[in-house]
Enzyme design. Structure first.
Site, short mmCIF file in Angstrom:
data_model
loop_
_atom_site.label_atom_id
_atom_site.label_comp_id
_atom_site.label_asym_id
_atom_site.label_seq_id
_atom_site.Cartn_x
_atom_site.Cartn_y
_atom_site.Cartn_z
N LEU A 88 -0.26 1.30 2.09
CA LEU A 88 -1.32 1.38 0.89
C LEU A 88 -0.88 0.65 -0.35
O LEU A 88 -1.62 0.16 -1.01
CB LEU A 88 -1.27 2.95 0.66
CG LEU A 88 -1.89 3.89 1.35
CD1 LEU A 88 -1.72 5.43 0.81
CD2 LEU A 88 -3.43 3.73 1.77
N GLU A 89 0.53 0.37 -0.32
CA GLU A 89 1.03 -0.66 -1.54
C GLU A 89 -0.12 -1.96 -1.12
O GLU A 89 0.08 -2.49 -1.98
CB GLU A 89 2.53 -0.75 -1.20
CG GLU A 89 3.39 0.37 -1.80
CD GLU A 89 3.49 1.45 -0.54
OE1 GLU A 89 4.46 2.33 -0.63
OE2 GLU A 89 2.62 1.52 0.68
N LYS A 115 -4.89 8.78 0.37
CA LYS A 115 -5.44 9.21 1.56
C LYS A 115 -5.56 10.86 1.54
O LYS A 115 -4.55 11.53 1.31
CB LYS A 115 -4.49 8.96 2.78
CG LYS A 115 -4.26 7.35 3.20
CD LYS A 115 -3.10 7.57 4.29
CE LYS A 115 -3.16 6.14 4.96
NZ LYS A 115 -1.91 6.16 5.94
#
Length: 137
Positions: A88-89, A115
């Protein structure tokens, strides 16, 4: 307050309070480190704050004096629905970099990627990341 948080707060004060706000953008993407995340995909929820001077747009009431929310929405959509990232980063960084690259008027951006449906034993609303990036002088 932690040193990093204090530094961010000082930066925001210097930039002023004007910002574009996009909340709860929902897309289906195929990001994650697990094979099923890359094949089946899942829902992602994104929030974006984009700092820029909105005074001219406030005075003129002309879209030419601001950045269209739709343009930022499309960047988020292209990244989340586009090629797979493991982290996600990396998704958040791609959104931030693309936004700063495309719109010179934007001085800083905060991107939160969540998420809401994760395979974790336990009760939770979501897992995610939030990043803050400034235009380099």
């Amino acid at each position: 307050m932690a040193a990093a948080g204090k530094k961010e707060e000082e930066t925001l004060v210097r930039m002023g309070g004007d910002k574009l706000i996009l909340r709860g953008l929902r897309f289906h993407g195929k990001h994650g480190v697990k094979p099923e995340e890359k094949t089946l995909g899942q829902k992602f929820v994104v929030d974006v704050d984009a700092w820029m001077d909105l005074a001219a747009a406030g005075d003129s009431d002309d879209i030419a004096d601001t950045v269209s929310y739709t343009s930022i929405y499309r960047i988020v959509q292209d990244v989340v629905e586009g090629p797979s990232h493991n982290l996600l980063e990396s998704v958040a960084q791609s959104i931030a970099n693309s936004t700063l690259l495309k719109f010179h008027q934007i001085s800083a951006v905060r991107v939160k990627v969540e998420k809401p449906h994760v395979a974790v034993k336990g009760v939770l609303d979501c897992l995610g990341v939030e990043i803050f990036r400034q235009r380099k002088p």
